[in-house]
Design a protein around this motif. Sequence first.
Motif, PDB file in Angstrom:
ATOM      1  N   TYR A  92       0.836  -1.197   0.000  1.00 49.08           N
ATOM      2  CA  TYR A  92       0.000   0.000   0.000  1.00 49.08           C
ATOM      3  C   TYR A  92       0.875   1.254   0.000  1.00 49.08           C
ATOM      4  O   TYR A  92       0.573   2.240  -0.688  1.00 49.08           O
ATOM      5  N   ALA A  93       1.976   1.223   0.759  1.00 50.65           N
ATOM      6  CA  ALA A  93       2.859   2.390   0.847  1.00 50.65           C
ATOM      7  C   ALA A  93       3.402   2.744  -0.529  1.00 50.65           C
ATOM      8  O   ALA A  93       3.439   3.916  -0.918  1.00 50.65           O
ATOM      9  N   LEU A  94       3.785   1.726  -1.291  1.00 53.26           N
ATOM     10  CA  LEU A  94       4.349   2.007  -2.609  1.00 53.26           C
ATOM     11  C   LEU A  94       3.281   2.557  -3.540  1.00 53.26           C
ATOM     12  O   LEU A  94       3.552   3.363  -4.423  1.00 53.26           O
ATOM     13  N   LYS A  95       2.017   2.129  -3.301  1.00 51.81           N
ATOM     14  CA  LYS A  95       0.930   2.633  -4.149  1.00 51.81           C
ATOM     15  C   LYS A  95       0.663   4.104  -3.820  1.00 51.81           C
ATOM     16  O   LYS A  95       0.503   4.937  -4.705  1.00 51.81           O
ATOM     17  N   VAL A  96       0.657   4.402  -2.505  1.00 50.60           N
ATOM     18  CA  VAL A  96       0.393   5.780  -2.079  1.00 50.60           C
ATOM     19  C   VAL A  96       1.492   6.704  -2.591  1.00 50.60           C
ATOM     20  O   VAL A  96       1.236   7.841  -3.001  1.00 50.60           O
TER      21      VAL A  96
ATOM     22  N   SER B  13      14.090   6.729  -5.492  1.00 49.73           N
ATOM     23  CA  SER B  13      14.984   6.319  -4.403  1.00 49.73           C
ATOM     24  C   SER B  13      14.186   6.100  -3.122  1.00 49.73           C
ATOM     25  O   SER B  13      14.533   5.250  -2.311  1.00 49.73           O
ATOM     26  N   LYS B  14      13.086   6.859  -2.960  1.00 46.66           N
ATOM     27  CA  LYS B  14      12.223   6.617  -1.798  1.00 46.66           C
ATOM     28  C   LYS B  14      11.582   5.232  -1.884  1.00 46.66           C
ATOM     29  O   LYS B  14      11.551   4.498  -0.900  1.00 46.66           O
ATOM     30  N   SER B  15      11.083   4.879  -3.085  1.00 45.23           N
ATOM     31  CA  SER B  15      10.364   3.606  -3.145  1.00 45.23           C
ATOM     32  C   SER B  15      11.342   2.440  -2.992  1.00 45.23           C
ATOM     33  O   SER B  15      11.013   1.440  -2.359  1.00 45.23           O
ATOM     34  N   TRP B  16      12.546   2.596  -3.526  1.00 41.51           N
ATOM     35  CA  TRP B  16      13.557   1.556  -3.303  1.00 41.51           C
ATOM     36  C   TRP B  16      13.854   1.429  -1.824  1.00 41.51           C
ATOM     37  O   TRP B  16      13.996   0.327  -1.296  1.00 41.51           O
ATOM     38  N   ALA B  17      13.987   2.578  -1.161  1.00 42.39           N
ATOM     39  CA  ALA B  17      14.342   2.547   0.260  1.00 42.39           C
ATOM     40  C   ALA B  17      13.253   1.839   1.053  1.00 42.39           C
ATOM     41  O   ALA B  17      13.539   0.996   1.906  1.00 42.39           O
ATOM     42  N   ILE B  18      11.981   2.158   0.748  1.00 45.57           N
ATOM     43  CA  ILE B  18      10.880   1.527   1.482  1.00 45.57           C
ATOM     44  C   ILE B  18      10.893   0.024   1.218  1.00 45.57           C
ATOM     45  O   ILE B  18      10.755  -0.791   2.125  1.00 45.57           O
ATOM     46  N   ARG B  19      11.104  -0.326  -0.059  1.00 41.52           N
ATOM     47  CA  ARG B  19      11.086  -1.736  -0.421  1.00 41.52           C
ATOM     48  C   ARG B  19      12.193  -2.488   0.312  1.00 41.52           C
ATOM     49  O   ARG B  19      11.967  -3.505   0.950  1.00 41.52           O
TER      50      ARG B  19
ATOM     51  N   THR C  82       6.804  13.547   2.928  1.00 41.56           N
ATOM     52  CA  THR C  82       6.314  12.317   2.304  1.00 41.56           C
ATOM     53  C   THR C  82       6.075  11.243   3.357  1.00 41.56           C
ATOM     54  O   THR C  82       5.049  10.569   3.367  1.00 41.56           O
ATOM     55  N   GLU C  83       7.056  11.117   4.278  1.00 41.38           N
ATOM     56  CA  GLU C  83       6.946  10.060   5.288  1.00 41.38           C
ATOM     57  C   GLU C  83       5.722  10.282   6.165  1.00 41.38           C
ATOM     58  O   GLU C  83       5.004   9.346   6.507  1.00 41.38           O
ATOM     59  N   LEU C  84       5.481  11.539   6.519  1.00 40.83           N
ATOM     60  CA  LEU C  84       4.350  11.799   7.415  1.00 40.83           C
ATOM     61  C   LEU C  84       3.035  11.502   6.703  1.00 40.83           C
ATOM     62  O   LEU C  84       2.082  11.004   7.302  1.00 40.83           O
ATOM     63  N   GLN C  85       3.010  11.820   5.406  1.00 40.77           N
ATOM     64  CA  GLN C  85       1.798  11.557   4.643  1.00 40.77           C
ATOM     65  C   GLN C  85       1.566  10.047   4.551  1.00 40.77           C
ATOM     66  O   GLN C  85       0.440   9.575   4.651  1.00 40.77           O
ATOM     67  N   LEU C  86       2.654   9.277   4.399  1.00 39.14           N
ATOM     68  CA  LEU C  86       2.539   7.820   4.367  1.00 39.14           C
ATOM     69  C   LEU C  86       1.984   7.319   5.695  1.00 39.14           C
ATOM     70  O   LEU C  86       1.116   6.442   5.739  1.00 39.14           O
ATOM     71  N   THR C  87       2.479   7.884   6.793  1.00 44.64           N
ATOM     72  CA  THR C  87       1.975   7.497   8.110  1.00 44.64           C
ATOM     73  C   THR C  87       0.462   7.680   8.160  1.00 44.64           C
ATOM     74  O   THR C  87      -0.284   6.780   8.557  1.00 44.64           O
ATOM     75  N   GLU C  88       0.011   8.862   7.728  1.00 41.85           N
ATOM     76  CA  GLU C  88      -1.424   9.163   7.749  1.00 41.85           C
ATOM     77  C   GLU C  88      -2.211   8.144   6.929  1.00 41.85           C
ATOM     78  O   GLU C  88      -3.191   7.576   7.391  1.00 41.85           O
TER      79      GLU C  88
END
Length: 582
Positions: free
Chosen positions: A137-141, A540-546, A417-423
């Motif tokens: 879901y995070a990668l989709k958001v 680079s964010k999505s790679w990092a999350i993955r 971005t991170e805070l929005q993902l948290t939400e």
Amino acid sequence: MSLSIPGPSQANLFKPGYTSHDAEDGAVLRNIEACRAISQTVQTSLGPHGRNKIVINHLQKMILTSDAASILRELDVVHPAAKLLVMACQQQETEMGDATNMVMVLAGELLRKAEELLRMGLKTSDIVQGYEKAQEYALKVLQDLEVDRLQDIRSQSELSKALRTVVGSKQAGSEDILANLVAEAVLAVLPKNPVNFNVDNVRVVKIMGGSLQQSRVIKGMVFNREPEGQVKKARKAKVGVFSCPIDISQTETKGTVLLKNAQEMLNFSKGEEERLEATIKELYDSGLRVVVAGSTVGELALHYLNRFGILVIKILSKFELRRLCRVVGASPLARLGAPMPDEMGNVDVVETTEIGGDRVTVFRQEDETAVTRTATIVLRGATQNHLDDVERAIDDGVNVVKAITKDPRLVPGAGATELQLTERISALADKTPGLPQYAIRKYAEAFEVIPRTLAESAGLDATEVLSRLYTAHHRAGGAGATSDDVSSGGEDEEDTEEEEGESEEEEEEPYWTTGVDLFNESDNGTIDAVEQGILDLMSSKSWAIRLASEAARTVLSVDQIIVARPAGGPKPPGQNPNWDED
């Protein structure tokens, strides 16, 4: 009747010397502890205000940097679980060249949250399942959070816009200078199809003295040494690259020559001289005017090279030699002798200039269309350690350009971005039935660590800043939707998003780009990341999350570590038992 003492369960299973950590004696928790220890090491180095670390490696070389990948590369991590995280970081470094710290910090935080869940009594399988769902879901958001994209990769201002944040996270304060340097160097070598951009074509030469402001980009290759002989300049010359010593040829076998008198000795050395002269004349006749030596150049050979007016320069590094071969289009030769026409390279200008008291040699191709163009960033600075660190920042910048050529999308930085993902992920947790919802909620909370760390290292009150950010981001969630909609978890995610989009047009500012104010420009510790130009690369964010999620899940699903006894006998006594390792 004697009671037998129960031995370990695998007493006769393995060779003696094995140690095993079981799930029963808290292997998972101990792994988590080790991983958290290493992620806390680099956590303080996150962001532009990140603290530097001094690492002194086993060769007593001092490395001073705030770049997580470099720190982890120099630390020899032994713990197998922590090694998994380090490997994830190195993967991020090779893939994107940036956001390595985010991988480490996020993975550490995900494991910390998992520990809370384990203590609550959840099974690891539930947590892993929840994390997996949340990651998807995070990668989709993340795809929806695009705020900008690079329209024209060939424009220097556009390019440095994307590079500023990357370079700023390592070298705060000088990001504008460095971003422009990197952009200029990259544009000098960018091929017609940007996807073919080769990171190797941007080099860095560090010259002590002066200040960072005096750094500049030189088109071509710069070597910080001058040519050996008297010839210092050459134009439109043919180049030969020799990886062997340029000297009187030593015989293959040890031959003993008996000399009876002085005359014979003179004749002998004369013969050698003539042979060498003939060899060098051969080089001259084939049209070579520049000789690059990858090894030593003998005195006598130098004398003849000077007589024939051939420029000769020594380049001892194999990598530089290989790069130079690419630039001039030559192939390195392993024996001294006239090269074939296709083994020779061409160079337009070789010249010696002076940069801050150091004599340097520049190899330059004037032809604008050549694919083999190289650009060198000549860095100036006060100390060697500082220069090394600036070089790492530039290296990150250049690698990010490679990533931009594949995906030009940008998301807001500064923790927005991170805070929005948290939400958004928390909203998903509210709608998920069963046990995984706890894991999803914790996954969402883990992203909080990034803005929190940024605020802490900038010297702000983290709790206060976070609550302000939450308020700002929540207004975004509630902007389009009615309050009961939000409290019930926003029954229809897509609807609220569409309404959000509409309401953003009506109101001036989108709230979800609010991030942590690192340079204390505002009163309340928050700023609009997009206005300030703090943008991160989406890829680079999505790679990092993955990578962080994968690493955390892998560590969680380990329930037993079995360690064999290290090979080799006992270490010899003495000052340094590992003397033969280096």
